[in-house]
Design an enzyme around this catalytic site. Structure first.
Site, PDB file in Angstrom:
ATOM      1  N   GLU C  97     117.593  56.213  -4.652  1.00  0.00           N
ATOM      2  CA  GLU C  97     117.545  54.610  -4.214  1.00  0.00           C
ATOM      3  C   GLU C  97     118.710  53.865  -4.365  1.00  0.00           C
ATOM      4  O   GLU C  97     118.898  53.642  -5.751  1.00  0.00           O
ATOM      5  CB  GLU C  97     116.217  54.193  -5.043  1.00  0.00           C
ATOM      6  CG  GLU C  97     115.947  52.645  -4.626  1.00  0.00           C
ATOM      7  CD  GLU C  97     114.686  52.084  -5.358  1.00  0.00           C
ATOM      8  OE1 GLU C  97     114.120  52.901  -6.546  1.00  0.00           O
ATOM      9  OE2 GLU C  97     114.648  50.951  -5.304  1.00  0.00           O
ATOM     10  N   LYS C 226      97.584  61.830 -14.728  1.00  0.00           N
ATOM     11  CA  LYS C 226      98.232  61.748 -13.353  1.00  0.00           C
ATOM     12  C   LYS C 226      97.299  60.818 -12.494  1.00  0.00           C
ATOM     13  O   LYS C 226      97.468  60.700 -11.333  1.00  0.00           O
ATOM     14  CB  LYS C 226      98.519  62.830 -12.791  1.00  0.00           C
ATOM     15  CG  LYS C 226      99.537  63.663 -13.694  1.00  0.00           C
ATOM     16  CD  LYS C 226      99.821  65.139 -13.213  1.00  0.00           C
ATOM     17  CE  LYS C 226     100.618  65.705 -13.879  1.00  0.00           C
ATOM     18  NZ  LYS C 226     100.949  67.222 -13.559  1.00  0.00           N
ATOM     19  N   ASP C 301     107.706  66.002 -15.953  1.00  0.00           N
ATOM     20  CA  ASP C 301     106.829  66.089 -14.728  1.00  0.00           C
ATOM     21  C   ASP C 301     106.875  64.816 -14.085  1.00  0.00           C
ATOM     22  O   ASP C 301     106.270  63.767 -14.546  1.00  0.00           O
ATOM     23  CB  ASP C 301     105.465  66.482 -15.147  1.00  0.00           C
ATOM     24  CG  ASP C 301     104.453  66.450 -14.222  1.00  0.00           C
ATOM     25  OD1 ASP C 301     104.533  66.147 -13.010  1.00  0.00           O
ATOM     26  OD2 ASP C 301     103.689  67.587 -14.265  1.00  0.00           O
ATOM     27  N   HIS C 396     120.807  44.272  -2.439  1.00  0.00           N
ATOM     28  CA  HIS C 396     120.311  45.549  -1.996  1.00  0.00           C
ATOM     29  C   HIS C 396     121.284  45.639  -0.433  1.00  0.00           C
ATOM     30  O   HIS C 396     121.635  46.629  -0.043  1.00  0.00           O
ATOM     31  CB  HIS C 396     118.844  45.420  -1.362  1.00  0.00           C
ATOM     32  CG  HIS C 396     117.915  45.980  -2.466  1.00  0.00           C
ATOM     33  ND1 HIS C 396     116.695  46.299  -2.307  1.00  0.00           N
ATOM     34  CD2 HIS C 396     118.433  46.700  -3.656  1.00  0.00           C
ATOM     35  CE1 HIS C 396     116.245  46.782  -3.572  1.00  0.00           C
ATOM     36  NE2 HIS C 396     117.091  46.909  -4.301  1.00  0.00           N
TER      37      HIS C 396
END
Lengths: 401, 401, 401, 401
Positions: C97, C226, C301, C396
């Site tokens: 990103e 999760k 993870d 951006h």
């Protein structure tokens, strides 16, 4: 009377100041007359108050002008096997929602025919969580550590304000520099909000003094009072209670004119998946209806319907039928304080055998919690049964609202 | 009377069957007598019912045995500048919670001194979301597509059941094979739950017939009725309304004995961060209290306090003081139907000038929504002000609950 | 090789069976060749694997065909004052990103100029919550009681499976007949999910045997692993950590080209009120971005970004500027096990001085948690600063994604 | 090189400034060398970068020092019947979590044996919600009204910044004086976050100019990006996609060594009731695992795992077995932009036949969404099946993490 009215109109007398000048009954009458003249509306029904006013005007309602009459119906009797509520009970329901009493009544009948409801209380604590401001996350950690090391000292300070309240736990939560100290109390037969607020103030003073943290509010919303909050769903607030009942396939068919499979499908697609899809914290059909009606009847705080609505209703398949249950993690109830002493409300509590303090202390409030849970179970069974038979709307039409 | 009592005791007569045999008044009396004898509790206050019973027993409450009297206080007057509610109003509050009326009263005074509250309605729809079962996710997609292409047909079917209800939107949500069709209606002066349930049944029949999906329940919990749900917070349900008021620094000091900075800090650490920390869907101090008290007074459904508790309260800093606001995304209210016709409740609505249907239709219900929002603003300001001054518990102690 | 390829194509050999027949490196190559031929796509970059394969194919990834290269940037150095992480650190961020590393870098610079970040760990436990089915709510209550009375017995059973895991708490939650036993463990330097799953199996066996409850799943989603869940926000999971920093008004202006008031307004209207309005469990700007990038870099993870996103970011006004903080209640991290041994991931951990087990045990994992929290603080400060200056989109555009 | 290193150490050269002075490859090398010397850690694996750097350093990662290698495994092939993904596909999974690929592989096998997965996209929009400050709730209402009346004007402004983005909806939400304008776009084959941020800036300028509201942040968290939020669950974000599959009782027994009843019980007690009890927004077993692994493999933004975790998994009973489904309301994916162009990531997309822009535009991204959903279905089926057989922990033990 006229002179008071004149002074009220002139603004030289405040509505609340009447209590100091005349009897409660006269104060109510003068105020109502004043409102009638100001608004041009006659309020004869509002004036029909039979409950004794002395206590009410000092403890329950300021600027009183009369009373609202809420229709009271009964459902039942319903058989239950709680630890406190044993036997059959008629349930008082104060409501203006057509079909509600009839629906709960049908559920009561089902439960009784099935041999009665299992009911158990799983936890019992009323909470208050003052919020403090610290200077930094390091100061927050120091404060949290200090509290962990001084729980007895904090509990002692809190408990000196109350005979019936006992501190059962002190938890800390924080976000950045804000630290929330969630104090949990057993409160006997009281719902206990005021008791724990007063006790928390003492605890907060000690904490603030010893840690240097600034007390921002006695309620930091981590309590959480009268807002729907996952913390109440997860950790409980007030009485945490479950009720369940086993129905055979034949009973499901005879009473609800449907079958186990259909009731389970409604339970899953509506109460579980539907609520999930809507981002809900309540996984039930209409628990709030029964809780609101029983709370108003029994002098409980109707704003606590919010906590009560965090109900999870389940319908498990069994070898021959279903096991239906409701779990109310956060049901704040009491049989002393609040609206419990008022004439009509006290009569409803008496109907259930729970007016005033119990022996041992707490047994009345717990019995009331068990009865409310059974009422919710009756309401859930009945509505899910009706929906399984796809005739909810028709039922409402016929009952004519 | 005695013969009916005997038959009730024998079990040869059901409580609800009395309505077909005797007058409403007699039925209520006989049932109460029966309950008194069964429970051994005298219920004289419960029997003091002045509201006319004919309608009540048919439309609002089955198995009626009397009425519960809830003390009614007034707060105000409070000045508001809504689109429907313009001017000063006394607020009726039915409550047994000591200090509540006094607290709202102080807030009303603050708002009026500050020049009155800004109030606006942002959305207005009552919803019902039947849930259907499809055979597969492909069938679910086909059903969703069919609905998107046939909104008029569905709306026509729904609207044939009602004069006042208009379909304003039809949305679909799904999870696997379950499809939820959320029908949104404008409902005029009615709160509208029954209206939209009946209308949704017709819509559901059409959808089921045309798509082959099985109707599982007329309410699939995506409505979401009487459960706390993010969908109501986000999309609104009933009337979505905001009220706000600008207070100068001097007014904050004079009325609340605190300052802007302290009120803003309470607002952030308690209402915003505290609620976030607790996983709450309500970001306010005690909106449910005011809503419950006004709902009971005005014949609204008290279980809808759940939706009402989804209130966001904010306090912005301004150049000279604060701008305080409350936003109630889901406030289900009506001035016809439900408990609105009952004697005392109708008097409270009349006090506010909103009894019965408005002209144009809907204007009474919207005016009521604006008034309730202003009441909530008053309550929030007062409690946040009190907490800013760290005297919440002391206030309660003095008022003696 | 060709014979294996032929057999794979014929279906007489399974992809995973290759591990038993050839070396890890050959297995990876043959599988990739097979996939290339099946899909007609050449995968030369995927084949460029430098990390040693022996461990990987046995412990981290089945059916391996190569590796994905994720660009690794560094931000910092950033000064922090944790209990474990003391001093200046470069932060490894694996990301695709654009602008993310640059943004975090600016935040690191701000923190260092301001004298460094305060960092503290508030709680440390990894959880697993098996779900059991009971026969009734009475059976559920009996089970809950049994567990409360036999915590040591349960803990002993759990701990016999692990050297590093210690049971720190055993909590029960229930809904109807389902009982969830949430086992909390300290796990040393491991993130600990597998450790606690294996330990929970032993605990579950004991519970099932002694209470007659049926074990339904070793994970009953009350863990909660999760999935975004309020229970993790409220009670924590993994390491619960906060970082904060004090910036003067001058620093805010120099570094972020804005002022305290603007940053606070962004924080409130966006992170607090905006998230509330959206029904969110995350009250931050983009914590997940930094956590994802550091987790991928450090062999954590990446699905645990879900828990990490439950971040609360606050910006308090101070006498001269702001105190900004992030609170991560649920950050599952470890420095042994999982992906931590792999070549590139181990290098990133080494960069931070936390590769492998710490001395004392747990100190490496806690240090890593403190560093990640500081990284999140840097990212939040930078983005909020940028938004305060209303140039998010322009930034951006210029960085050209 | 040494002179640059010297200047970096002296502080006279910034890490990011190297990009302007030397080639991308040299810049990466010099920076890594600098970090190695500063930290005393050799990073040879990190230096093994094969993907072309020109684009990466300008568009994906600042201050690059190398790459992290994430092991890539394949599961499948899995048969699916989407509108875009038709046929059998191998699924690329980049993971370090042992047993994950094996588990998904087993699910793929089950789906294929059962005849393939049904897959459908239900909605497709990427969102950005700038937040504005108004002066009062009246101003907020005026702004909301203005936007409702000028949607075309706002859309035109937004769309002048982009060729592929089309405004599909403009929604407003407010809380007090804060107004959130949620702009929804179709974004073709791009995930679209940057596209819609840039477009939203133009829209925000118009809105601010015409309504006098102050733009506070281009993202007001009602988007909601990378935070778990009910609004994404309810209204969707990115691609909303469901996959389902029908398994016969025999298939359940053969493949999962359990039966329908057991799988349904796990699904209800764990995924539905357990998640409800934990206050979760995710009602699944481990969707995030599969999404994280496929996102890293395919160059998607791994922080979007947060949105992806809002998955609802259901298992319905059928006449002969089960119908299992997953619903991903918010799956942000794209096949152009972001990390999709990088060597290894592009190879994974090519494996699936979705590298670059599709014909027609959007078809590649939708196909990718369908494939990810099928992967999640495979993972859910496999884990629920394993838990139904109570051998989750044993599986992990054997696979040796």
């Amino acid at each position: 009377m006229n002179s008071y009215l004149t002074r009220l109109k002139e603004g030289s007398l405040k509505l609340y100041a009447l209590d100091a000048l005349v009897s409660p009954k006269e104060a109510v009458t003068i105020r109502r007359r004043y409102i009638e003249e100001e608004t041009g509306v006659q309020m004869p029904h509002t004036g029909m108050v039979s409950i004794p006013l002395e206590d009410v005007v000092r403890k329950n309602c300021e600027n009183m002008i009369g009373a609202v009459q809420v229709p009271l119906g009964v459902a039942g009797p319903v058989l239950m096997h709680g630890e406190y509520a044993k036997g059959s009970f008629f349930l008082p329901l104060a409501t203006t929602e057509g079909a509600l009493v009839a629906s709960v009544n049908r559920g009561c009948s089902a439960i009784s025919k099935a041999g009665g409801a299992d009911v158990r209380i799983f936890a019992d604590c009323m909470t208050r969580a003052p919020v403090f401001a610290t200077r930094s996350v390091i100061h927050a950690r120091e404060m949290v550590d200090w509290i962990a090391d001084h729980k007895n000292e904090i509990a002692d300070a809190a408990q000196q304000t109350t005979r019936h309240g006992k501190v059962t736990d002190i938890e800390t939560y924080h976000a950045g520099t804000s630290v929330y100290v969630r104090l949990c109390f057993s409160t006997g037969d009281a719902m206990g909000m005021n008791m724990v607020t007063i006790a928390s103030e003492k605890a907060a003073e000690v904490i603030s003094l010893k840690t240097g943290a600034r007390l921002i509010s006695l309620s930091g919303n981590v309590c959480t009072d009268k807002k729907p909050a996952a913390i109440n769903m997860i950790l409980g607030r007030g009485r945490s209670v479950s009720a369940g009942v086993s129905l055979s396939e034949q009973q499901v068919m005879d009473i609800f004119k449907t079958d186990s499979k259909a009731m389970i499908e409604v339970s899953i697609r509506k109460n579980l998946v539907g609520s999930a899809r809507a981002g809900s914290l309540g996984f039930n059909a209409h628990a709030a209806n029964i809780i609101a009606a029983m709370f108003i009847a029994c002098g409980q705080d109707p704003a606590h319907v919010v906590e009560g609505s965090l109900c999870i209703t389940t319908i498990d398949p069994t070898d021959d039928g279903i096991y239906a249950s409701v779990t109310l993690p956060a049901l704040p109830v009491g049989t002393v304080g609040g609206g419990t002493r008022l004439g009509t409300q006290a009569e409803c509590l008496s109907m259930l055998g729970v007016a005033g303090g119990g022996d041992p202390p707490g047994s009345h409030a717990k019995k009331l919690a068990e009865i409310v849970a059974t009422g919710v179970l009756a309401g859930e069974l009945s509505l899910i049964g009706a929906q399984a038979a796809q005739h909810l709307a028709r039922a409402h039409q016929e009952l004519g609202r």
